[in-house]
Design an enzyme around this catalytic site. Structure first.
Site, mmCIF file in Angstrom:
data_model
loop_
_atom_site.group_PDB
_atom_site.id
_atom_site.type_symbol
_atom_site.label_atom_id
_atom_site.label_comp_id
_atom_site.label_asym_id
_atom_site.label_seq_id
_atom_site.Cartn_x
_atom_site.Cartn_y
_atom_site.Cartn_z
ATOM 1 C CG ASP A 75 -0.140 0.074 2.702
ATOM 2 O OD1 ASP A 75 1.126 -0.382 2.905
ATOM 3 O OD2 ASP A 75 -0.705 0.881 3.344
ATOM 4 C CD GLU A 133 4.632 0.550 6.782
ATOM 5 O OE1 GLU A 133 5.087 1.056 7.777
ATOM 6 O OE2 GLU A 133 3.842 1.490 6.235
#
Length: 366
Positions: A75, A133
């Protein structure tokens, strides 16, 4: 420098993957899994509504014992459409684009390294590629802890310090929300019948600042929301806090104070919950030994790497705080994380690919 590695990074960058966008993350996950399969990994997933965590396994060849665990994420902080104003470019040593540095170049380097060690002895390699994350990995913590429990070492594929040095510890990082429920009333006709949630929230924030004031703790009030109309006593309000710690004792004291918040106003209620929590990772002998091993291998490649603490947080906070041998910052050098100047070094990608291949085959082989 392998043109295939740059081509892979190009593909990953063009597949924008903001945190929480499950459809966009799924599109990149399919690309990454296909590349991981070609590099010899078995692939699996832990599914979540906001994006799946990817779990890859490279079976051991000629080396017994516990696996090496690598931590990364796919991400980014960039919303879909960022490429229009921040396009991919590769000019000389500088490659630009959303997510190239944090941390898609690390994934490209790792998968190239895995292909390069085909046929060479190495222990089992486990990889977790996290989907959230950038917001503190709220759904990945249990997975990271479980995988780390069976690993002989943990290598983080987050960006390094400027210039390429590794990260040997990290500040603790917690995102907390203070939620206040008050009582609505007419602000002019019957104000005493109400309990203003916004006023209560302000008082609670002052309390939290007082707890933090005497400690080396970073506190950022990032979001405040509540109420609705100026002629209505606010019935609800909340604030999101970002906290950074260098000492576990301060971390526990501040988080305990947050848990113990109680209302000033008789009709109000106060609740606190953690949105994400990464514990303080302090340097220790296990990490120092791992860094020494990495230094020796790097010197054999003609590379010089050192390590020192980092301010930012990542999934290695979790493993390092638990005492597992952990080193982070093994993605390629560059700069501009979370900024429109984000870039990664093409030479740095080549260096890290070579180093990763050597670590996978040399850290724990006779």
């Amino acid at each position: 420098m392998s043109s295939a590695t740059i081509e892979a990074l190009h593909r990953y960058t063009l597949c924008e993957s903001p945190t929480g966008d499950a459809r966009s993350l799924a599109a990149l996950a399919r690309i990454l899994e296909a590349d991981a399969g070609r590099a010899g990994f078995r692939t699996a997933r832990e599914t979540h509504p906001t994006g799946d965590h990817l779990i890859w396994t490279l079976p051991a060849r000629g080396v017994t014992g516990d696996p090496i665990l690598l931590l990364s994420h796919y991400d980014t902080v960039w919303p879909v459409g960022t490429l229009a104003a921040m396009p991919w470019s590769a000019e000389g040593d500088v490659i630009r684009g959303p997510g190239v540095y944090d941390t898609k170049a690390g994934l490209a380097a790792l998968l190239t390294a895995a292909r390069e060690i085909d046929g060479r002895d190495h222990p089992e390699v486990r990889v977790i590629v996290v989907a959230d994350e950038e917001i503190g990995s709220p759904t990945a913590g249990d997975l990271v802890r479980a995988e780390a429990a069976g690993a002989r070492a943990v290598l983080g594929l987050e960006p390094p310090h400027p210039g390429g040095d590794l990260k040997t510890s990290r500040r603790g990082s917690t995102r907390a929300r203070i939620e206040v429920t008050g009582v609505e009333a007419h602000a002019a006709l019957d104000p005493d019948a109400g309990a203003n949630a916004i006023d209560e929230l302000v008082d609670q924030l002052i309390r939290v600042r007082a707890v933090v004031a005497s400690r080396p703790v970073l506190l950022n009030t990032g979001t405040v929301a509540g109420g609705g109309r100026t002629n209505v006593v606010a019935g609800r309000a909340h604030a999101d806090l970002g906290l950074r710690f260098v000492d576990p004792a301060d971390e526990e004291a501040v988080l305990d104070a947050l848990r113990r918040l109680h209302p000033v106003r008789a009709q109000a209620s106060v609740a606190t919950r953690l949105l994400s929590h990464r514990p303080t990772w302090r340097p220790g002998p296990a990490g120092a030994d791992l860094l020494d091993r990495i230094r020796v291998i790097a010197v054999g490649l003609g590379q010089a790497v050192d390590g020192h603490p980092a301010d930012g947080a990542a999934d290695t906070n979790t493993t390092g705080a638990l005492g597992h041998p952990t080193i982070d910052g093994l993605a390629p050098r560059g700069g501009g994380a979370h900024a429109r100047t984000e870039w990664v070094s093409a030479a740095g990608i080549a260096e890290r690919t070579t180093l990763l291949a050597a670590l996978l085959t040399g850290l724990f082989t006779p």
